[in-house]
Motif scaffolding. Structure first.
Motif: not given
Ligand code: PLP
Length: 379
Positions: A286-304
């Motif tokens: 799966l791919s991630l909505l936010a880039p690694d260098n700007a990732a929230s430490t509260a929530v991870t958004a995953i694209k699908t």
């Protein structure tokens, strides 16, 4: 199965048993000496959590109420404000500014892309008449899982000299190192159902001297939301109106738990859970909505594209709640909340159930790769 519901959403977040027990105590009078002692302890610990010497005011509102109070107490109708908008919450703060008749300029990025700090710099540097009265930033944009570069934007605000920086720290406070005094942040808002490990109902607002100075000339009408009343009461370990007494019992307990864990450990745990979520998502194809260098430490958004089927299966089969996408991202992403009282075990459980769900839905991926990647990141 009863009572096995697991919240993996970015608010409301899970509540520890110690806090639930505290919430269930019989209320006491809010003008009593005993309650005053509790407020005194809470206020001191809120300062610790905010890394500040300034007051942290507690209001019976959700996070949105705290942000609204943060705007209408320090600004006046017609003031020019810059609002960073790269998600649902930034958009909400722009709407509040517009409703109150502020001259609102939206600095936008796509959802999932961090705000462009140079746009803020350019506008602030060009403002030689010092018309910009505030810059409003959502630090962790929960709707997209993006952590905006508050430190750099704040530097440009400081170089401007006049504008206040008003920060939505609702999903960064208690999840990411935010040294409010060191950065000189003027107004910082947060809410109880996020990093605080207690249910919704309290909004918090941290205000520095520069903002209190602006308060003196601010012309918006307000009564319940008049922060001057809260400041005055705070100085006497009291509240201007009836506080949610049982929530305060819970807050007292939650802050004690946070102190025992320690700020560094809390931040490290959130960073670890974030990293584990991200590597697991990638390992599951799966791919991630936010880039690694700007990732929230509260929530991870995953694209699908089958985000809603995934959420539905996770909830029905495993009783795990994941968050969906909002507005145009509905159905396009799902979000794993790892904010507050969330452990490594909770995350591993979520990832393994996610693997089972993806398998059931026919995703083509290496079926144990997610757990393996998450476990390695947590090790
Ligand atoms: C949850 C949240 C809020 C507050 O929302 P309420 O529903 O008013 O508590 C504000 N900002 C962000 C970034 C949030 O995640």
């Amino acid at each position: 199965m009863e009572d096995k519901h697991m919240l993996m959403i970015p608010g409301p977040t899970p509540v520890p048993e110690k806090v639930l027990i505290a919430l269930g105590k019989h209320p006491i009078g809010h003008r009593s000496g005993d309650f005053s002692k509790i407020i005194a302890e809470i206020n001191q610990n809120l300062k610790w959590l905010h890394q500040t010497k300034n007051e942290v005011l507690s209001l019976n509102v959700s996070g949105t109420g705290a942000m609204e109070a943060g705007m209408i107490n320090f600004l006046s109708p017609g003031d020019r404000v810059l609002v960073g908008v790269n998600g649902k919450f930034g958009d909400r703060w722009a709407q509040i500014c517009e409703v109150f008749g502020l001259k609102t300029e939206r600095i936008t990025s796509d959802w999932g892309t961090p705000l462009d700090t140079e746009e803020f710099r350019n506008l602030l540097e060009a403002d030689s008449n010092k018309e910009i009265k505030a810059v409003v930033i959502t630090h962790s944009e929960t709707s997209a899982g993006v952590l905006n570069d508050l430190e750099t934007i704040n530097k440009h605000v400081k170089a401007h000299g006049e504008a206040l920086i008003i920060v939505d720290a609702v999903t960064s406070l208690g999840a990411y190192n935010l040294p409010i005094d060191d950065l000189g942040l003027d107004v910082v808002a947060s809410g109880s159902q996020k990093g605080y490990m207690i249910p919704p109902g309290l909004g918090f607002i941290c205000v520095n001297d520069k903002a209190w100075k602006a308060y003196e000339t601010s012309k918006f009408p307000r009564f319940y939301m008049d922060l001057g009343k809260y400041k005055k009461a705070n100085a006497k370990d009291s509240t201007p109106f009836t506080p949610p007494i049982n929530l305060m019992f819970g807050l007292q307990t939650a802050l004690q738990m946070m102190q025992r864990e320690g700020l560094e450990n809390i931040f490290a745990r959130h960073a670890r859970l974030t990293q584990a979520s991200r590597v697991a998502a990638k390992a599951m194809g799966l791919s991630l909505l936010a880039p690694d260098n700007a990732a929230s430490t509260a929530v991870t958004a995953i694209k699908t594209d089958d985000a809603e089927a995934i959420r539905s299966t996770m909830r029905k089969k495993y009783d795990i709640a994941l968050a969906g996408g909002q507005d145009h991202l509905k159905g396009k992403i799902f979000r794993i909340g790892h904010l507050g009282w969330v452990s490594d075990r909770d995350l591993l459980t979520t990832i393994s159930c996610l693997e089972a769900t993806l398998t059931e839905l026919g995703h083509d991926f290496d079926a144990k790769a997610g757990v393996k990647a998450a476990a390695a990141a947590l090790a």
